[in-house]
Scaffold this motif. Structure first.
Motif, PDB file in Angstrom:
ATOM      1  N   ASP A  83      36.332  23.572 -23.330  1.00  0.00           N
ATOM      2  CA  ASP A  83      36.537  23.155 -21.947  1.00  0.00           C
ATOM      3  C   ASP A  83      36.470  24.351 -21.003  1.00  0.00           C
ATOM      4  N   PHE A  84      37.032  25.485 -21.432  1.00  0.00           N
ATOM      5  CA  PHE A  84      36.994  26.718 -20.627  1.00  0.00           C
ATOM      6  C   PHE A  84      35.555  27.171 -20.395  1.00  0.00           C
ATOM      7  N   ARG A  86      32.875  25.426 -20.494  1.00  0.00           N
ATOM      8  CA  ARG A  86      32.122  24.436 -19.726  1.00  0.00           C
ATOM      9  C   ARG A  86      32.440  24.505 -18.236  1.00  0.00           C
ATOM     10  N   LYS A  87      33.701  24.784 -17.891  1.00  0.00           N
ATOM     11  CA  LYS A  87      34.133  24.685 -16.497  1.00  0.00           C
ATOM     12  C   LYS A  87      34.375  26.014 -15.795  1.00  0.00           C
ATOM     13  N   MET A  88      34.728  27.057 -16.565  1.00  0.00           N
ATOM     14  CA  MET A  88      35.225  28.275 -15.934  1.00  0.00           C
ATOM     15  C   MET A  88      34.242  29.438 -15.927  1.00  0.00           C
ATOM     16  N   VAL A  89      33.306  29.455 -16.864  1.00  0.00           N
ATOM     17  CA  VAL A  89      32.375  30.586 -16.937  1.00  0.00           C
ATOM     18  C   VAL A  89      30.930  30.095 -17.077  1.00  0.00           C
ATOM     19  N   GLY A  90      30.039  30.824 -16.438  1.00  0.00           N
ATOM     20  CA  GLY A  90      28.608  30.603 -16.610  1.00  0.00           C
ATOM     21  C   GLY A  90      28.023  31.817 -17.292  1.00  0.00           C
ATOM     22  N   HIS A  91      27.246  31.596 -18.340  1.00  0.00           N
ATOM     23  CA  HIS A  91      26.667  32.695 -19.115  1.00  0.00           C
ATOM     24  C   HIS A  91      25.188  32.872 -18.774  1.00  0.00           C
ATOM     25  N   ILE A  92      24.792  34.113 -18.528  1.00  0.00           N
ATOM     26  CA  ILE A  92      23.386  34.451 -18.302  1.00  0.00           C
ATOM     27  C   ILE A  92      23.005  35.471 -19.366  1.00  0.00           C
ATOM     28  N   PHE A  93      22.102  35.085 -20.257  1.00  0.00           N
ATOM     29  CA  PHE A  93      21.745  35.941 -21.385  1.00  0.00           C
ATOM     30  C   PHE A  93      20.375  36.581 -21.178  1.00  0.00           C
ATOM     31  N   PHE A 110      20.950  20.061 -17.655  1.00  0.00           N
ATOM     32  CA  PHE A 110      21.410  19.834 -19.025  1.00  0.00           C
ATOM     33  C   PHE A 110      22.922  19.985 -19.182  1.00  0.00           C
ATOM     34  N   SER A 111      23.475  21.090 -18.673  1.00  0.00           N
ATOM     35  CA  SER A 111      24.917  21.313 -18.840  1.00  0.00           C
ATOM     36  C   SER A 111      25.744  20.323 -18.034  1.00  0.00           C
ATOM     37  N   MET A 112      25.189  19.833 -16.927  1.00  0.00           N
ATOM     38  CA  MET A 112      25.901  18.824 -16.138  1.00  0.00           C
ATOM     39  C   MET A 112      25.962  17.491 -16.877  1.00  0.00           C
ATOM     40  N   ILE A 113      24.908  17.170 -17.613  1.00  0.00           N
ATOM     41  CA  ILE A 113      24.904  15.956 -18.427  1.00  0.00           C
ATOM     42  C   ILE A 113      26.014  16.035 -19.466  1.00  0.00           C
ATOM     43  N   ALA A 114      26.135  17.206 -20.113  1.00  0.00           N
ATOM     44  CA  ALA A 114      27.179  17.401 -21.133  1.00  0.00           C
ATOM     45  C   ALA A 114      28.574  17.275 -20.541  1.00  0.00           C
ATOM     46  N   SER A 115      28.698  17.575 -19.242  1.00  0.00           N
ATOM     47  CA  SER A 115      30.009  17.490 -18.580  1.00  0.00           C
ATOM     48  C   SER A 115      30.266  16.127 -17.951  1.00  0.00           C
ATOM     49  N   GLY A 116      29.305  15.218 -18.098  1.00  0.00           N
ATOM     50  CA  GLY A 116      29.497  13.862 -17.595  1.00  0.00           C
ATOM     51  C   GLY A 116      29.292  13.694 -16.106  1.00  0.00           C
ATOM     52  N   VAL A 117      28.541  14.591 -15.477  1.00  0.00           N
ATOM     53  CA  VAL A 117      28.280  14.480 -14.040  1.00  0.00           C
ATOM     54  C   VAL A 117      27.307  13.331 -13.795  1.00  0.00           C
ATOM     55  N   LYS A 118      27.583  12.512 -12.786  1.00  0.00           N
ATOM     56  CA  LYS A 118      26.733  11.357 -12.495  1.00  0.00           C
ATOM     57  C   LYS A 118      25.347  11.791 -12.022  1.00  0.00           C
ATOM     58  N   ARG A 119      24.369  10.916 -12.264  1.00  0.00           N
ATOM     59  CA  ARG A 119      22.964  11.256 -12.033  1.00  0.00           C
ATOM     60  C   ARG A 119      22.686  11.697 -10.598  1.00  0.00           C
ATOM     61  N   ASP A 120      23.171  10.961  -9.612  1.00  0.00           N
ATOM     62  CA  ASP A 120      22.891  11.302  -8.212  1.00  0.00           C
ATOM     63  C   ASP A 120      23.438  12.683  -7.865  1.00  0.00           C
ATOM     64  N   LYS A 121      24.645  12.963  -8.343  1.00  0.00           N
ATOM     65  CA  LYS A 121      25.251  14.264  -8.067  1.00  0.00           C
ATOM     66  C   LYS A 121      24.486  15.378  -8.788  1.00  0.00           C
ATOM     67  N   ARG A 122      24.016  15.076 -10.011  1.00  0.00           N
ATOM     68  CA  ARG A 122      23.219  16.072 -10.750  1.00  0.00           C
ATOM     69  C   ARG A 122      21.959  16.424  -9.980  1.00  0.00           C
ATOM     70  N   LYS A 123      21.263  15.412  -9.489  1.00  0.00           N
ATOM     71  CA  LYS A 123      20.006  15.644  -8.777  1.00  0.00           C
ATOM     72  C   LYS A 123      20.241  16.472  -7.516  1.00  0.00           C
ATOM     73  N   GLN A 124      21.302  16.138  -6.790  1.00  0.00           N
ATOM     74  CA  GLN A 124      21.616  16.879  -5.569  1.00  0.00           C
ATOM     75  C   GLN A 124      21.957  18.330  -5.884  1.00  0.00           C
TER      76      GLN A 124
END
Length: 299
Positions: A83-84, A86-93, A110-124
């Motif tokens: 959970d940490f 997914r929500k608290m850190v973004g990794h750039i490799f 992709f990562s928004m889908i894994a977090s359950g973000v709704k489609r309209d919000k993902r697109k925006q």
């Protein structure tokens, strides 16, 4: 979400490879303010990537504490770490971690889908991020159709997808030429200044590090010195392109050894082992070919 502060106290990390014990971090202490952009420099094997991995919850410390905001990362359970991350850190490799069969837009989503973000919000959100990194026109291109610099900008957008307050960038310009490296550094600075994200960046390149508020040099597993960005080039010997390639090959060799150890001790499964090993070997082979083209014997 704006940035969070990061506090590290007495951090120790010991790696075991067979009977060999390597102390990667030796009681490291560090404090980074919320919204700060900090670069960490130092020789290969000094503990830079290990430090980032522990801050980001990808690796466990042997001792000491890491606190991000109000979360004591070193005390989180395996489930809490998921959970940490997914929500608290973004990794750039450095090796991007983009999915080759997905478009730039789909990689960001992709990562928004894994977090359950709704489609309209993902697109925006995806359109906002493509605009931030200046690649709206490349939304429907797959990674192989993008330049190295464009791929890294998509990787940055992907790291921002869930609006994590802390970004961890591990050699984000390591595979890029000087011009593209500068572009990526400027985008990270833009994200720091406009979005208020806390950014911790590991880099070999003093010219890239100069965009930071502070530059910290790590040696033998501890922070040795702090360098003002304006003094970075003067105090840090500029590393030649050939030396950067050689350093990267040596780092990959170390990563491969650690990967073998993780597989033997059941820390990773066979699929993950095969995938990571193949990726690392491909990068190493391409770097060795580059050495050969320049008439240099690779390490």
């Amino acid at each position: 979400m704006s940035g969070l502060n990061v506090k590290i106290r007495d951090l120790i990390k010991i790696h075991h490879t067979g009977k060999i014990e390597v102390q990667a971090l030796r009681g490291l202490n560090l404090e980074i303010s919320e919204g700060e952009l900090v670069s960490i420099i130092g020789p290969s094997g000094s503990g830079k990537s290990t430090l980032l991995n522990i801050i980001g919850g990808l690796d466990k410390a042997t001792a000491g504490t890491v606190t991000v905001g109000d979360k004591v990362v070193t005390q989180l359970s395996v489930r809490q770490l998921v959970d940490f991350r997914r929500k608290m850190v973004g990794h750039i490799f450095q090796n991007l971690n983009l999915i080759p069969t997905l478009t730039a837009q789909e990689n960001i989503e992709f990562s928004m889908i894994a977090s359950g973000v709704k489609r309209d919000k993902r697109k925006q959100r995806t359109q906002e991020l493509l605009q931030i990194v200046g690649l709206e026109a490349r939304a429907h291109h797959k990674p192989e159709e993008l330049s190295g610099g464009e791929q890294q900008r998509i990787a940055i957008a992907s790291a921002l997808a869930n609006d994590a307050p802390v970004l961890l960038a591990d050699e984000p310009t390591g595979e890029l030429d000087t011009a593209n490296a500068r572009i990526i550094a400027e985008y990270l600075l833009k994200i720091n200044q406009e979005l208020g994200k806390t950014i911790i960046m590991v880099t070999h390149d003093p010219s890239v590090a100069r965009v930071s508020n502070r530059i910290l040099r790590i040696e033998d597993g501890i922070i040795r010195t702090a360098i003002a960005p304006s003094e970075a080039i003067g105090q840090e010997k500029a590393v030649s392109y050939v030396d950067q390639i050689k350093d990267r090959i040596m780092e990959i060799n170390t990563q491969l050894t650690q990967l073998d150890s993780d597989f033997r001790t059941d820390k990773i499964d066979g699929d993950e082992y095969t995938s990571k090993r193949q990726t690392l070997k491909q990068i190493r082979d391409s770097l060795k070919e580059e050495c050969s083209r320049m008439g240099v014997i690779p390490p």
